[in-house]
Scaffold this active site. Sequence first.
Site, PDB file in Angstrom:
ATOM      1  N   CYS A 136      43.015  -0.284 -28.607  1.00 40.42           N
ATOM      2  CA  CYS A 136      42.899   0.471 -27.356  1.00 40.42           C
ATOM      3  C   CYS A 136      41.698  -0.002 -26.534  1.00 40.42           C
ATOM      4  O   CYS A 136      40.545   0.306 -26.869  1.00 40.42           O
ATOM      5  CB  CYS A 136      42.774   1.961 -27.681  1.00 40.42           C
ATOM      6  SG  CYS A 136      42.500   2.993 -26.240  1.00 40.42           S
ATOM      7  N   CYS A 139      39.619   2.781 -24.950  1.00 39.10           N
ATOM      8  CA  CYS A 139      38.716   3.460 -25.889  1.00 39.10           C
ATOM      9  C   CYS A 139      37.497   2.586 -26.202  1.00 39.10           C
ATOM     10  O   CYS A 139      36.376   3.076 -26.266  1.00 39.10           O
ATOM     11  CB  CYS A 139      39.419   3.741 -27.216  1.00 39.10           C
ATOM     12  SG  CYS A 139      41.096   4.348 -27.065  1.00 39.10           S
ATOM     13  N   ASP A 140      37.719   1.304 -26.421  1.00 41.87           N
ATOM     14  CA  ASP A 140      36.670   0.473 -27.019  1.00 41.87           C
ATOM     15  C   ASP A 140      36.115  -0.626 -26.111  1.00 41.87           C
ATOM     16  O   ASP A 140      35.129  -1.275 -26.458  1.00 41.87           O
ATOM     17  CB  ASP A 140      37.203  -0.177 -28.312  1.00 41.87           C
ATOM     18  CG  ASP A 140      37.620   0.870 -29.337  1.00 41.87           C
ATOM     19  OD1 ASP A 140      37.002   1.952 -29.345  1.00 41.87           O
ATOM     20  OD2 ASP A 140      38.549   0.625 -30.112  1.00 41.87           O
TER      21      ASP A 140
END
Length: 318
Positions: A136, A139-140
């Site tokens: 993701c 997300c990261d």
Amino acid sequence: MAEYKSKILIIGSGPAGYTAGIYAARAGLSPIIVSGPQIGGQLTITTDVENFPGFPTPVAGTQLMEDMRQQALKLGVEIIEDRITEVDFSRRPFECNSENHNLFVGDAVIIATGASARWLGLPSEDKFRGFGVSGCATCDGFFYRGRDVAVVGGGNTAVEEALYLTNFANSVTLIHRRDSLRADKIMQERLANNHKINVEWDSVVEEVLGAENPLGVTAVRLKNVKTDAIKDLAVEGLFIAIGHHPNTDIFKSQIELDAEGYIITKANSCQTSVDGIFAAGDVQSGKFRQAVIAAGSGCQACLEAERYIAALNDNSNA
Ligand code: NDP
């Protein structure tokens, strides 16, 4: 074998499931959550979470989900560690059988079983997951400021993630197994116009290479499927974007699913094709796979289930 009965039965223990449980418990509906095989859901396989509101310092995905679990337990949600293997939504109350041979009965059911990211299936990918390998970019991606990263895939998600990563990364290499992309034309144009992105065509990842101490990715070994040529590409992050698989196999014959297997819900609602069965989070047909959205839809599913149960009670009292 035990029999568990509840007004609201929740299947799945990600942000959608726990949020539905928290709201149902506060509404006095004594909900039961059946956790599923991955307790806490997809966030338990990520590292730090920085975009869930309420946490000024990054929180580990596992910690965030443990906090949600504790909050649910404190409010009186019963959480059973088990996996539903079979459902019967043709009878009321609804019945679900589990791997541990338990029977769960609910007046309303909230399905929050999520979707699982597809992975390449390499042992080295598994080893570095959460330590340079991610599923993701939203997300990261932030953690790769000024670094070289790669994305695997040729669909809209892969291109979207590659474009998003250019906000942080020094360079982004898209690795695709064919010589043309599946992504929409407009996405392909944006990709071509972005000077930070290179594409490795006809290429597959043979192995993720990395350091042991601290654990982290340093490169990916690529194989050109047309020439068999091998080369190592130096990157510190590898984002796998080869699609998701909704966890809906057990619901196939029971409720309406879209062509990709996601649960179809009514517009602006969590109501599925069966009255009294609701779907929340990533399992629901839609494009935004974010924890905060899953939590929001868990809340909505619960509020809709409450109304459904209230109507059931009104009818039985009439
Ligand atoms: P897709 O199924 O569309 O694409 C998956 C990609 O991964 C394909 O290019 C495929 O290659 C590749 N792939 C699959 N398995 C492997 C493997 N084992 N090794 C290497 N590569 C592999 O998934 P997406 O997640 O991209 O999209 C899912 C749906 O969501 C689509 O309908 C998409 O349009 C939609 N979406 C829409 C967005 C938007 O409109 N903004 C954003 C994101 C997604 P190959 O092409 O060779 O099959």
